[in-house]
Design a protein around this motif. Structure first.
Motif, short mmCIF file in Angstrom:
data_model
loop_
_atom_site.label_atom_id
_atom_site.label_comp_id
_atom_site.label_asym_id
_atom_site.label_seq_id
_atom_site.Cartn_x
_atom_site.Cartn_y
_atom_site.Cartn_z
N ASP A 44 0.50 -1.65 -7.54
CA ASP A 44 -0.28 -1.62 -6.33
C ASP A 44 0.60 -1.21 -5.24
O ASP A 44 0.14 -0.53 -4.30
N GLU A 45 1.95 -1.86 -5.34
CA GLU A 45 2.84 -1.37 -4.14
C GLU A 45 3.09 0.33 -3.99
O GLU A 45 2.94 1.02 -2.96
N GLU A 46 3.31 0.73 -5.06
CA GLU A 46 3.43 2.06 -5.35
C GLU A 46 2.22 2.86 -4.93
O GLU A 46 2.59 3.83 -4.33
N ASN A 47 1.04 2.46 -5.32
CA ASN A 47 -0.08 3.29 -4.83
C ASN A 47 -0.32 3.25 -3.28
O ASN A 47 -0.74 4.07 -2.61
N LEU A 48 0.18 1.95 -2.89
CA LEU A 48 -0.20 1.72 -1.06
C LEU A 48 1.01 2.74 -0.54
O LEU A 48 0.62 3.37 0.22
N ILE A 107 3.43 -3.94 3.52
CA ILE A 107 3.75 -4.45 2.42
C ILE A 107 4.87 -5.68 2.56
O ILE A 107 5.73 -5.39 3.00
N PRO A 108 4.02 -6.98 2.41
CA PRO A 108 4.94 -8.06 2.91
C PRO A 108 6.33 -8.32 2.12
O PRO A 108 6.04 -7.82 0.59
#
Length: 75
Positions: free
Chosen positions: A32-36, A55-56
């Motif tokens: 999810d972080e990579e996609n964001l 990204i917290p």
């Protein structure tokens, strides 16, 4: 006479290895972080602080380092 400060110098090597491994684990991003990151990069470019704000727990430096190691093109 042994100096207690110098005799503990071996411990500093252990600490530096722990820091390196914790630094490596910080560069492991979830899918999810990579996609964001990819979506945000396509929108705002290399504005790492803006991306990190979405990204917290991530810093701009971590994201930039991740991007450069993963997606940077070397010629």
């Amino acid at each position: 006479m042994a100096d207690p400060e110098h005799s503990s110098s071996g411990d500093s090597n252990v600490d530096s290895r722990e820091e390196e491994s914790s630094e490596d684990s910080k560069l492991k991003f979830s899918e999810d972080e990579e996609n964001l990151i990819i979506r945000m990069y396509n929108l705002v470019g290399e504005r790492w602080s803006l991306i990190a704000g979405r990204i917290p727990g991530r810093t701009a430096e971590e994201i930039e380092k991740y991007w450069n190691t993963r997606y940077s093109t070397s010629e």
